[in-house]
Design a protein around this motif. Structure first.
Motif, PDB file in Angstrom:
ATOM      1  N   ASN A 108      -1.724   5.419   3.117  1.00 41.96           N
ATOM      2  CA  ASN A 108      -0.947   5.939   4.249  1.00 41.96           C
ATOM      3  C   ASN A 108      -1.947   6.391   5.311  1.00 41.96           C
ATOM      4  OD1 ASN A 108       0.634   6.710   1.621  1.00 41.96           O
ATOM      5  ND2 ASN A 108       2.177   6.567   3.224  1.00 41.96           N
ATOM      6  N   PHE A 116      -2.962   8.373   8.854  1.00 39.00           N
ATOM      7  CA  PHE A 116      -2.469   9.589   9.496  1.00 39.00           C
ATOM      8  C   PHE A 116      -3.382  10.024  10.633  1.00 39.00           C
ATOM      9  CE2 PHE A 116      -5.380  11.244   6.262  1.00 39.00           C
ATOM     10  CZ  PHE A 116      -6.058  12.257   6.938  1.00 39.00           C
ATOM     11  N   TYR A 176      -4.192  13.908  12.538  1.00 36.10           N
ATOM     12  CA  TYR A 176      -3.944  15.335  12.389  1.00 36.10           C
ATOM     13  C   TYR A 176      -4.518  16.057  13.595  1.00 36.10           C
ATOM     14  CZ  TYR A 176      -2.719  19.614  10.022  1.00 36.10           C
ATOM     15  OH  TYR A 176      -2.117  20.812   9.692  1.00 36.10           O
ATOM     16  N   LEU A 230       0.835  16.860  11.978  1.00 36.58           N
ATOM     17  CA  LEU A 230       0.529  15.651  11.219  1.00 36.58           C
ATOM     18  C   LEU A 230       1.407  14.511  11.711  1.00 36.58           C
ATOM     19  CD1 LEU A 230      -0.731  14.140   8.695  1.00 36.58           C
ATOM     20  CD2 LEU A 230       1.269  14.988   7.428  1.00 36.58           C
ATOM     21  N   TYR A 281       2.263  10.844  10.470  1.00 38.90           N
ATOM     22  CA  TYR A 281       2.081  10.213   9.158  1.00 38.90           C
ATOM     23  C   TYR A 281       2.801   8.876   9.083  1.00 38.90           C
ATOM     24  CZ  TYR A 281       1.509  10.349   4.006  1.00 38.90           C
ATOM     25  OH  TYR A 281       1.152  10.100   2.700  1.00 38.90           O
ATOM     26  N   GLN A 282       2.059   7.836   8.731  1.00 40.15           N
ATOM     27  CA  GLN A 282       2.648   6.513   8.537  1.00 40.15           C
ATOM     28  C   GLN A 282       3.327   6.463   7.172  1.00 40.15           C
ATOM     29  OE1 GLN A 282       0.240   3.915   6.711  1.00 40.15           O
ATOM     30  NE2 GLN A 282       1.617   2.161   6.802  1.00 40.15           N
ATOM     31  N   VAL A 314       4.811  12.352   1.765  1.00 38.12           N
ATOM     32  CA  VAL A 314       3.978  13.395   2.377  1.00 38.12           C
ATOM     33  C   VAL A 314       3.790  14.588   1.446  1.00 38.12           C
ATOM     34  CG1 VAL A 314       5.814  14.718   3.524  1.00 38.12           C
ATOM     35  CG2 VAL A 314       3.551  14.517   4.606  1.00 38.12           C
ATOM     36  N   LEU A 358      -0.036   4.940  15.681  1.00 37.55           N
ATOM     37  CA  LEU A 358       0.192   6.372  15.465  1.00 37.55           C
ATOM     38  C   LEU A 358      -0.029   7.158  16.753  1.00 37.55           C
ATOM     39  CD1 LEU A 358      -1.570   6.881  12.004  1.00 37.55           C
ATOM     40  CD2 LEU A 358       0.876   6.747  12.442  1.00 37.55           C
TER      41      LEU A 358
END
Length: 293
Positions: A97, A99, A101, A108, A110-111, A119, A270
């Motif tokens: 995954n 991410f 941040y 966060l 998050y994919q 998560v 993202l």
């Protein structure tokens, strides 16, 4: 080049029951200097890989990886023979995954990947680092929260389901929440599912107390809430609000190199997801606080 869509969701990192036992960004700082540990959770190993800072350390990017080395599948074609995976004895399947941040607001991005980790697993990874419960609270759509909290919106009914936290400090301090916690404790119930409706029937139904609205929003940031649905009424009529499905979400299109996503394409997606929701994030975290970098 082929492409594939992935969901992206937004969360806020919280360490400890009251959020005062550290910051996830501080853990990422330490891991950037000393390396990211491999943590065993159950029968699987987890690691943050490719951790990098950007924007002068204001933000991070990385990959949350899960290693699976037992119960590995066979490979083959439909209708054809199957064969074992040709991998080294100490290798395993690597499921990822991606991410971002952000130090500011501990945000966060998050994919979500059905073959990777939820998560909550990332929370367990950081819990091991801090030796304190670390959770990533979902960020809600601002419209849902704003509509719910408007003074002229009346709550007509509520459906709520959540697990009782092991630490009462996780709960908000309002009377409604305290009474729910006391009820669960008295009944020795690990979870609760309740439905509340105002008095009367149909168009004559009267609203619930206004304090229910704020209490429900407070509960969403505490414990394990599975269901949080309200029927509210304003001058335009009655509207259902689902505070679980109304979480902030985005879909990204990622370039694929064969079966694998192109790493830079994922991180670009993202970043685009975050940029697309900058206005909503500013509304949620506070106007005038500046756009996240």
């Amino acid at each position: 080049m082929d492409s594939k869509q992935f969901k992206v969701r937004f969360y806020v990192g919280q360490v400890g029951a009251a959020g005062g036992d550290g910051l996830v960004s501080e853990a990422l700082d330490a891991m950037d200097l000393a390396g990211c540990p491999v943590i065993k959770i159950g029968n699987l190993s987890y690691e943050i890989r490719g951790l990098k800072r950007f924007k002068d350390g204001a933000s991070f990017r990385g990959v949350f990886a899960r290693f699976r080395s037992d119960d590995l599948p066979h490979v083959g074609k439909p209708g054809g023979k199957e064969r074992e995976l040709d991998i080294e004895p100490d290798d395993g399947l690597l499921e990822k995954n991606y991410f971002l941040y952000y130090r500011k607001h501990q945000l966060l991005v998050y994919q979500e990947n059905g073959n990777g980790s939820v998560v909550g697993r990332l929370g367990e990874y950081f819990s091991n680092h801090f030796n304190a419960a670390t959770v990533f609270q979902p960020v809600l759509q601002p419209d849902a929260t704003m509509r719910l909290l408007r003074a002229d919106v009346q709550p007509m009914s509520l459906e709520l389901s959540f697990a009782r936290p092991t630490n009462a400090e996780w709960f908000p301090k309002d009377d409604f929440s305290r009474e729910l916690l006391a009820l669960m404790k008295s009944a020795k119930a690990p979870s609760i599912h309740l439905s509340l409706s105002g008095t009367g029937r149909g168009a004559l139904r009267q609203p619930l107390s206004q304090k229910v609205k704020r209490s429900v929003v407070g509960l969403l940031g505490h414990g394990d809430v599975k269901v949080a649905r309200l029927l509210v009424e304003d001058e335009e009529g009655r509207h259902p609000i689902d505070l679980i499905s109304d979480r902030l979400m985005h879909r990204i299109e990622v370039e694929m190199a064969g079966r694998y996503p192109v790493e830079q394409s994922v991180f670009n997606g993202l970043m685009e997801a975050k940029d697309e929701h900058n206005d909503a994030l500013e509304t949620i975290f506070g106007a005038g606080d500046g756009v996240l970098d």
